[in-house]
Write a protein that holds these residues in place. Structure first.
Motif, short mmCIF file in Angstrom:
data_model
loop_
_atom_site.label_atom_id
_atom_site.label_comp_id
_atom_site.label_asym_id
_atom_site.label_seq_id
_atom_site.Cartn_x
_atom_site.Cartn_y
_atom_site.Cartn_z
N VAL A 126 0.84 -1.21 0.00
CA VAL A 126 0.00 0.00 0.00
C VAL A 126 0.87 1.26 0.00
O VAL A 126 0.51 2.27 -0.61
N VAL A 154 -7.20 11.11 4.22
CA VAL A 154 -8.09 9.95 4.29
C VAL A 154 -8.76 9.73 2.93
O VAL A 154 -8.99 8.58 2.52
N THR A 155 -9.08 10.81 2.24
CA THR A 155 -9.69 10.68 0.92
C THR A 155 -8.77 9.91 -0.03
O THR A 155 -9.23 9.03 -0.77
N GLU A 157 -6.50 7.72 0.83
CA GLU A 157 -6.51 6.31 1.26
C GLU A 157 -7.74 5.58 0.74
O GLU A 157 -7.69 4.38 0.45
N ALA A 158 -8.87 6.31 0.67
CA ALA A 158 -10.15 5.67 0.34
C ALA A 158 -10.21 5.20 -1.11
O ALA A 158 -11.01 4.33 -1.44
N MET A 160 -8.23 3.42 -3.00
CA MET A 160 -7.88 2.02 -3.29
C MET A 160 -8.40 1.07 -2.22
O MET A 160 -8.32 -0.15 -2.38
N ALA A 161 -8.96 1.62 -1.14
CA ALA A 161 -9.33 0.78 0.01
C ALA A 161 -10.33 -0.34 -0.34
O ALA A 161 -10.21 -1.45 0.19
N PRO A 162 -11.32 -0.09 -1.23
CA PRO A 162 -12.22 -1.22 -1.55
C PRO A 162 -11.49 -2.40 -2.18
O PRO A 162 -11.82 -3.56 -1.91
N VAL A 186 -16.95 5.23 -6.76
CA VAL A 186 -16.35 5.69 -5.50
C VAL A 186 -15.33 6.80 -5.76
O VAL A 186 -15.49 7.93 -5.30
N LEU A 190 -16.17 10.84 -5.32
CA LEU A 190 -15.58 11.37 -4.09
C LEU A 190 -14.64 12.53 -4.39
O LEU A 190 -14.67 13.57 -3.73
N ALA A 193 -16.58 15.54 -5.49
CA ALA A 193 -17.33 16.17 -4.40
C ALA A 193 -16.43 16.92 -3.43
O ALA A 193 -16.84 17.92 -2.84
N THR A 194 -15.19 16.43 -3.24
CA THR A 194 -14.38 17.02 -2.17
C THR A 194 -13.11 17.72 -2.65
O THR A 194 -12.58 18.55 -1.94
N ALA B 161 -14.19 0.54 4.10
CA ALA B 161 -12.94 0.01 3.56
C ALA B 161 -11.68 0.71 4.08
O ALA B 161 -10.67 0.04 4.32
N PRO B 162 -11.69 2.04 4.30
CA PRO B 162 -10.46 2.64 4.84
C PRO B 162 -10.09 2.09 6.21
O PRO B 162 -8.91 1.91 6.52
N GLN B 165 -8.53 -1.35 5.59
CA GLN B 165 -7.19 -1.20 5.00
C GLN B 165 -6.15 -0.87 6.07
O GLN B 165 -5.06 -1.44 6.11
N TYR B 178 -10.12 8.43 13.86
CA TYR B 178 -9.94 8.10 12.45
C TYR B 178 -11.29 7.78 11.81
O TYR B 178 -11.58 8.21 10.68
N ASP B 185 -14.99 12.83 5.73
CA ASP B 185 -14.27 13.11 4.48
C ASP B 185 -14.52 12.10 3.38
O ASP B 185 -14.18 12.34 2.22
N VAL B 186 -15.06 10.93 3.74
CA VAL B 186 -15.29 9.89 2.73
C VAL B 186 -16.77 9.49 2.68
O VAL B 186 -17.44 9.68 1.67
N LEU B 190 -19.44 11.01 -0.13
CA LEU B 190 -19.73 10.01 -1.16
C LEU B 190 -21.23 9.72 -1.24
O LEU B 190 -21.81 9.66 -2.33
#
Lengths: 199, 199
Positions: A126, A154-155, A157-158, A160-162, A186, A190, A193-194, B161-162, B165, B178, B185-186, B190
């Motif tokens: 990762v 955190v965004t 990280e999100a 690839m997290a799925p 996703v 995301l 939006a952010t 998922a975060p 992970q 966290y 943020d996610v 979303l």
């Protein structure tokens, strides 16, 4: 060229063969059942060759992990955030389904019990992928597709997290089609939006 | 009451003690190093008690996994999607940091090598969490906060998922703070972007 204690030159290609054998054995039998004998047999080298270079199984595995974490993923520069992200997610799918993915899964339960392995493992693959995302973000920021500051959030990280969740725990197949769904449903919504220029 | 082969009544509370001992040992030494002797000693019961009920270590661990997957997480009904999701993500953080989280991590590398364990494991604790999210979604849909159809989608998978992970691979701490970041943020951006009533 560095030489081993005995003064004989080391053959770096043979190190690669031995590391590849380690990865196959980790995937096949796991860390617990892995032996130096099996590594020698799988790599097709003498045991002495291995012991000249690595004193213990733990040394050998830690060294293999360090080598893997040094591997870089170079994300294709396709000219847009969406196609860059698609290419990168596909590259991650390929790693997950290849020898690095299998060896990593075989190590997950072991790493917490061995500080030396844990230190070498760090963030695991990762970490490599995060650095690749950062290159994609930097290019998108330069093109005005993203506001700056996404790296390390955190965004980020999100995104690839799925994939990681499927790979490591639910056991559902991690395919390029799934990566396309993660991108469309996703990652892009995301980011828009952010972190989009008008978010 | 069911009785064991010997005709003696089984004590369900003792089964619970033995399963808790298994979970501690999995976390401490992993599946490979776990022995029936160690389970008996850790649970404070005779070995015969264990063998009367489970023939092998694999049976015992598979049965413990099945029991864990039968545990439900009942998400608090707080009256809004945001506070329901916060309560559920906090509950997941607590599971990750407790005995189920540690035992699950200890099993991850083993499950692919043992079809019996793999079958019992299924989606692991993530399956339990998915069902809890579905309850939260259904309430939010009934209140008009979400459009119907979120359960089972990639978007639904992405919400936790975060946390997964971090827990399984990067080794960074998974805290309630966290989880709050993941929510703000996610998860919420979303859901608003893709599943809100006006999305």
């Amino acid at each position: 060229m560095r030489t081993s204690r005995g003064g004989r030159p080391r053959d770096p290609s043979r190190d690669g063969v031995i590391r590849a054998a380690i990865m196959r054995l980790l995937a096949d039998v796991g860390y617990g059942a892995l032996t130096m004998d099996a590594v020698a047999a799988e790599a097709g080298v003498g045991k002495a060759t291995i012991y000249r270079r690595w004193r213990t199984k733990q040394d050998l595995v830690a060294d293999t992990i360090t080598e893997l974490n040094g591997t870089t993923v170079t994300p294709a520069d396709t000219g847009s955030l969406e196609t860059d992200l698609r290419a990168l997610l596909h590259a991650i799918v390929d790693v997950i389904n290849g020898p690095i993915g299998a060896a990593t899964q075989a190590l997950l339960s072991t790493v917490p019990h061995h500080p030396v392995l844990g230190e070498a493992f760090g963030d695991g693959p990762v970490g490599v992928w995060c650095r690749a995302f950062e290159q994609v973000f930097a290019r998108a920021e330069a093109r005005g597709e993203l506001r700056p500051g996404l790296a390390g959030t955190v965004t980020a990280e999100a995104l690839m997290a799925p994939l990681v969740q499927r790979w490591l725990i639910t056991g559902h197949p991690v395919t390029r089609d799934y990566a396309d769904e993660v991108l469309a449903d996703v990652a892009l919504p995301l980011l828009r939006a952010t972190c989009g220029p008008t978010a």
